[in-house]
Design a protein around this motif. Structure first.
Motif, PDB file in Angstrom:
ATOM      1  N   THR A 113       1.075  -1.712  -0.158  1.00  0.00           N
ATOM      2  CA  THR A 113      -0.005   0.468  -0.010  1.00  0.00           C
ATOM      3  C   THR A 113       0.423   1.181  -0.192  1.00  0.00           C
ATOM      4  O   THR A 113       0.794   2.222  -0.503  1.00  0.00           O
ATOM      5  CB  THR A 113      -0.936   0.058   1.059  1.00  0.00           C
ATOM      6  N   ASN A 114       1.741   1.383   0.929  1.00  0.00           N
ATOM      7  CA  ASN A 114       2.558   2.561   0.792  1.00  0.00           C
ATOM      8  C   ASN A 114       3.278   2.851  -0.567  1.00  0.00           C
ATOM      9  O   ASN A 114       3.289   4.073  -0.801  1.00  0.00           O
ATOM     10  CB  ASN A 114       3.394   2.860   1.987  1.00  0.00           C
ATOM     11  N   ASP A 115       3.763   2.285  -0.919  1.00  0.00           N
ATOM     12  CA  ASP A 115       4.450   2.375  -2.386  1.00  0.00           C
ATOM     13  C   ASP A 115       3.503   2.737  -3.407  1.00  0.00           C
ATOM     14  O   ASP A 115       4.169   3.759  -4.280  1.00  0.00           O
ATOM     15  CB  ASP A 115       5.185   1.342  -2.787  1.00  0.00           C
ATOM     16  N   GLU A 116       2.542   1.933  -3.356  1.00  0.00           N
ATOM     17  CA  GLU A 116       1.768   2.685  -4.512  1.00  0.00           C
ATOM     18  C   GLU A 116       1.366   3.504  -4.526  1.00  0.00           C
ATOM     19  O   GLU A 116       1.411   4.745  -5.023  1.00  0.00           O
ATOM     20  CB  GLU A 116       0.535   1.467  -4.342  1.00  0.00           C
ATOM     21  N   SER A 117       0.726   3.950  -3.012  1.00  0.00           N
ATOM     22  CA  SER A 117       0.282   5.329  -2.320  1.00  0.00           C
ATOM     23  C   SER A 117       1.503   6.524  -2.318  1.00  0.00           C
ATOM     24  O   SER A 117       1.127   8.071  -3.440  1.00  0.00           O
ATOM     25  CB  SER A 117      -0.393   5.587  -1.455  1.00  0.00           C
ATOM     26  N   GLU A 118       2.062   6.397  -2.296  1.00  0.00           N
ATOM     27  CA  GLU A 118       3.492   7.260  -3.012  1.00  0.00           C
ATOM     28  C   GLU A 118       4.104   7.672  -4.131  1.00  0.00           C
ATOM     29  O   GLU A 118       4.384   8.330  -4.320  1.00  0.00           O
ATOM     30  CB  GLU A 118       5.004   6.641  -1.559  1.00  0.00           C
ATOM     31  N   GLY A 119       4.150   6.299  -4.642  1.00  0.00           N
ATOM     32  CA  GLY A 119       4.101   6.691  -5.939  1.00  0.00           C
ATOM     33  C   GLY A 119       3.393   7.454  -6.345  1.00  0.00           C
ATOM     34  O   GLY A 119       3.851   8.146  -7.607  1.00  0.00           O
ATOM     35  N   ASN A 120       2.113   6.909  -6.532  1.00  0.00           N
ATOM     36  CA  ASN A 120       0.834   7.867  -7.600  1.00  0.00           C
ATOM     37  C   ASN A 120       0.900   9.315  -6.870  1.00  0.00           C
ATOM     38  O   ASN A 120       0.530  10.175  -8.203  1.00  0.00           O
ATOM     39  CB  ASN A 120      -0.486   7.243  -6.484  1.00  0.00           C
ATOM     40  N   ALA A 121       1.445   9.555  -5.818  1.00  0.00           N
ATOM     41  CA  ALA A 121       1.302  10.889  -5.149  1.00  0.00           C
ATOM     42  C   ALA A 121       2.306  11.561  -5.854  1.00  0.00           C
ATOM     43  O   ALA A 121       2.319  12.691  -5.981  1.00  0.00           O
ATOM     44  CB  ALA A 121       1.350  11.280  -3.741  1.00  0.00           C
TER      45      ALA A 121
END
Lengths: 356, 399
Positions: free
Chosen positions: B300-308
């Motif tokens: 979840t973190n890397d998807e969220s941070e990546g998208n941001a």
């Protein structure tokens, strides 16, 4: 610092302080050196599924915060919470489950709930508050540093309103350990007579208090927190200097302090400092609060709630005086009030409040 | 215009080793510090790789050369050793006369020692009275304060994985507001059975070396460590002829209020906090030369941070997560990565993200995969995101 105007206040404590705005006519006295919160009907604030999952501290902390927010018609622009021990029950449950289940197939919920910023997240999530959010966990500075952070945010022109609060619970396990470690009085006492027992240790307490604080002075009559000081293991000389400094910064004389609300917890180890402040502020009416809420890391939150009521109502219930000084009742108008808290000597704090 | 907030000293102790130089050297050689556990007893000692510091707690306490060792635990010992380095680099002596504020962060405080004895403590508390003061988060802070003679102001912050980023932010604010002359900020966390079992129960730990931003990432690796920054105003730095290493140009704290433990996959909170930090720094996205990402390697973190990152930066600068070297040091992570970010400025380099093979399909982003030096680094962004949506972002700039 910027004055912190108190817009609303909610307090869950061992006294029936929740759901009533007025000062209590009488106090409840407890026997056995451990004061537990009078818990409200949580269904008003939390849905039944969540109630089952949440431990006591989260439930009473969350309810105090929700009640405080319901009294005002605005979203806070910051959520700042202090706690000394966080959700102690969850921490203990997780420690036990690690042992009982030998580190396998554990339920993660108590672990998540043991995280100190859990209540910040729950309030933010429930009220959809996207904001500055911090949790202070420095023993008996925790609540005071929430106030200081808010004042700094006001001074920086970052925000106009802040939800500030504190919560701490006492569990049986923690109480029993701290009893052996000398935190609590060895003899079982009635809490109302806390200050009459000249012995080591105090009585245990718990509670949660929340305030909505505003940068702007409301048009109605109100109270504010003018200044705060946190002192680490101070000498009485440090204390004297700090009180003088606090007064000077706010253009006040000692004689302007109408009430000294003392956090004397009855532990004879702290006699010297408590006695010093009492004598130093000899012109102030002396009141106490730890016999009502017990001793815990964020007891100052309870004291600010109580002080806010005293300042608003301009009344001092008899139970706030030392039992031997009840004849020193004061009828004077109350403008400035100073809270002095002393947590076993190591953390000592001052909170200066005023009524407009 | 308020004065700039300078960083004049750094100290660090992680699984990569003791000291800023050692950490930089290992990072530049792309050598991680992860292994199975030797110091901490747990069923999971060999199940996962960890960023464990290979010194016994008593050796750590010994090397801190404390006047009294009573009640010191691993959390405090690591903190003292890291702060000693920061004081030395800043040219400060303990008990200095200026108004020093200590802003410390920890996620579980004294749990490292308490959990070993907890059930014996319940049965026979008197035998463990020496642990009475160590049971909470304030203990390590008060021990640091005593060891370094800090009385003016001390506090402890615990916002899970963003704790020490928030401590650094508070330090910068206090210096700006002239509430302190020196701000000592950072965090410390020792590995504990408590956190290992917690993250394992959340099914968040990778059995292999963690691979941030990789399509096949499978969770984080836990680590331990401590790191501290010394902050002071520019005029004070000049006055005492201290050499500033960088300055703090931006910061922000923003709660995304999305889910108790998971971030918004679209990265709304991460986007907001980075954007607000940029605004405060008065910088454009194009000014950022390197992002030291939160990059836990959880799904979840890397998807969220990546998208941001993808949404905020039109031309994404070099970015990497250094958690694949140290493990996730929880409350210390913000300060550990602040030290790495300032190193990137000092050494004009970017650190590599290890174990990356394939871009996440959600973003297609490719992190920096080799260590690169001699590249101009003016501004570095460092992200720290936490449970409860408690996000923080810091920006460090070249003096």
């Amino acid at each position: 610092m910027a004055p912190l105007y108190i817009i609303s206040s909610s307090c869950i404590s061992p006294q029936p302080s929740f759901g009533v705005e007025a000062l209590l006519n009488e106090m409840i006295s407890y026997e056995g050196n451990r004061l537990s919160c009078i818990e409200p009907d949580y269904k008003q604030f939390i849905n039944p599924v969540q109630i089952r999952r949440m431990s006591r501290a989260l439930k009473f902390g969350f309810s105090a915060a929700m009640d405080c927010l319901q009294k005002v018609n605005c979203q806070p622009e910051a959520i700042i919470i202090g706690t000394g021990t966080g959700c102690l029950t969850d921490t203990e449950v997780f420690l036990h489950s690690i042992k009982d289940y030998e580190e396998t197939a554990l339920n993660a919920t108590p672990f998540i709930h043991s995280t100190y910023n859990q209540l910040n997240g729950m309030i933010a999530l429930n009220k959809k508050v996207n904001s500055y959010s911090v949790t202070y966990v420095h023993r008996a500075f925790s609540f005071e540093h929430c106030l200081l952070d808010t004042a700094l945010l006001f001074d920086e022109n970052e925000i106009e309103t802040s939800l500030v609060g504190c919560f701490d619970e006492m569990t049986k396990e923690h109480f029993d350990m701290k009893m052996q470690w000398g935190f609590w009085k060895q003899e079982s006492i009635q809490s109302e007579s806390l200050l009459l027992h000249n012995s080591l240790g105090s009585i245990a307490g718990e509670g949660s208090t929340f305030f909505m604080l505003s940068k702007t002075k409301p048009e109605t009559e109100c109270n504010s927190i003018l200044d705060i000081a946190t002192l680490f293991q101070p000498t009485v000389f440090d204390l004297e200097k700090e009180i003088q400094y606090l007064l000077a910064k706010n253009n006040l004389q000692l004689s302007d302090i109408d009430i000294l609300l003392s956090g004397d917890n009855g532990d004879t180890n702290t006699f010297e400092a408590n006695d010093f402040v009492k004598r130093f502020c000899a012109s102030s009416t002396l009141l106490y609060f730890k016999h009502l809420c017990g001793e815990y890391d964020t007891a100052t939150g309870f004291a600010v709630h109580l002080a806010n009521q005293i300042l608003t109502e301009q009344v001092i219930p008899d139970y706030l005086y030392h039992p031997e000084e009840i004849n020193k009742r004061s009828q004077k108008p109350i403008r400035h009030l100073l809270i002095y808290n002393n947590y076993f000597g190591m953390n000592q704090t001052l909170v200066l409040m005023v009524n407009y | 215009m308020p004065e700039r907030v300078m960083v004049s000293g750094l100290g660090i102790y992680t699984a990569l080793g003791k000291g800023v130089q050692t950490n930089h050297q290992q990072l530049s050689l792309q050598l991680h510090g992860l292994s199975s556990l030797d110091m901490l007893e747990t069923l999971h000692a060999k199940s996962f790789p960890y960023g464990e510091i290979k010194e016994t707690t008593s050796d750590l306490i010994q090397s801190a050369q404390l006047p009294s060792q009573q009640g010191f635990n691993r959390t405090s010992a690591l903190a003292i050793l890291a702060l000693q380095e920061a004081y030395e680099q800043a040219g400060l002596l303990p008990n200095n006369a200026c108004r020093t504020a200590l802003l410390n962060a920890t996620s579980v405080g004294g749990m490292c020692e308490i959990e070993k004895h907890y059930f014996d403590m319940l049965n026979n508390p008197s035998a463990y009275k020496y642990l009475a003061e160590t049971i909470d988060c304030a203990d390590s802070t008060q021990r640091l304060a005593t060891a370094f003679g800090i009385k003016h102001f001390l506090t402890t912050i615990s916002t899970a994985c963003s704790s020490s980023a928030n401590a650094i932010m508070l330090g910068a604010r206090m210096i700006k507001a002239k509430q302190a002359d020196i701000a000592v900020c950072g965090g410390t966390d020792a590995l504990t059975r408590f956190t290992i079992n917690g993250f394992n129960a959340l099914k968040n730990i990778d059995k292999n070396y963690c691979s941030p931003f990789d399509a096949n990432r499978n969770g984080l690796n836990l680590g331990e460590g401590a790191a501290y920054l010394i902050l002071e105003s520019e005029s004070r730095c000049l006055q005492r002829k201290a050499t500033p290493l960088a300055f703090i140009s931006g910061y922000d704290n923003f709660n995304e209020a999305f889910h108790p433990t998971a971030p918004n996959p679209a990265g709304e909170g991460a986007y907001q906090v980075m954007q607000r930090a940029l605004q405060r720094a008065n910088l454009q996205t194009s000014n950022i030369d390197y992002i030291n990402a939160h990059g836990t390697a959880t799904l979840t973190n890397d998807e969220s941070e990546g998208n941001a990152m993808k949404r905020l930066f039109h031309n994404l600068p070099a970015f990497s997560s250094t958690k694949c070297y140290t493990g996730h040091t929880l409350a210390a992570a913000g300060a550990v990565e602040a030290v790495f970010s300032i190193n990137a400025i000092q050494q004009q380099c970017v650190y590599a993200n290890l174990h990356f093979k394939e871009a996440m399909p959600e973003t297609g982003l490719i992190p920096q995969t080799v260590f690169e030096k001699n590249i101009p680094i003016q501004h570095v962004m460092s992200n720290s995101f936490a449970f409860g949506g408690n996000n923080a972002s810091l920006i460090f700039s070249k003096v």
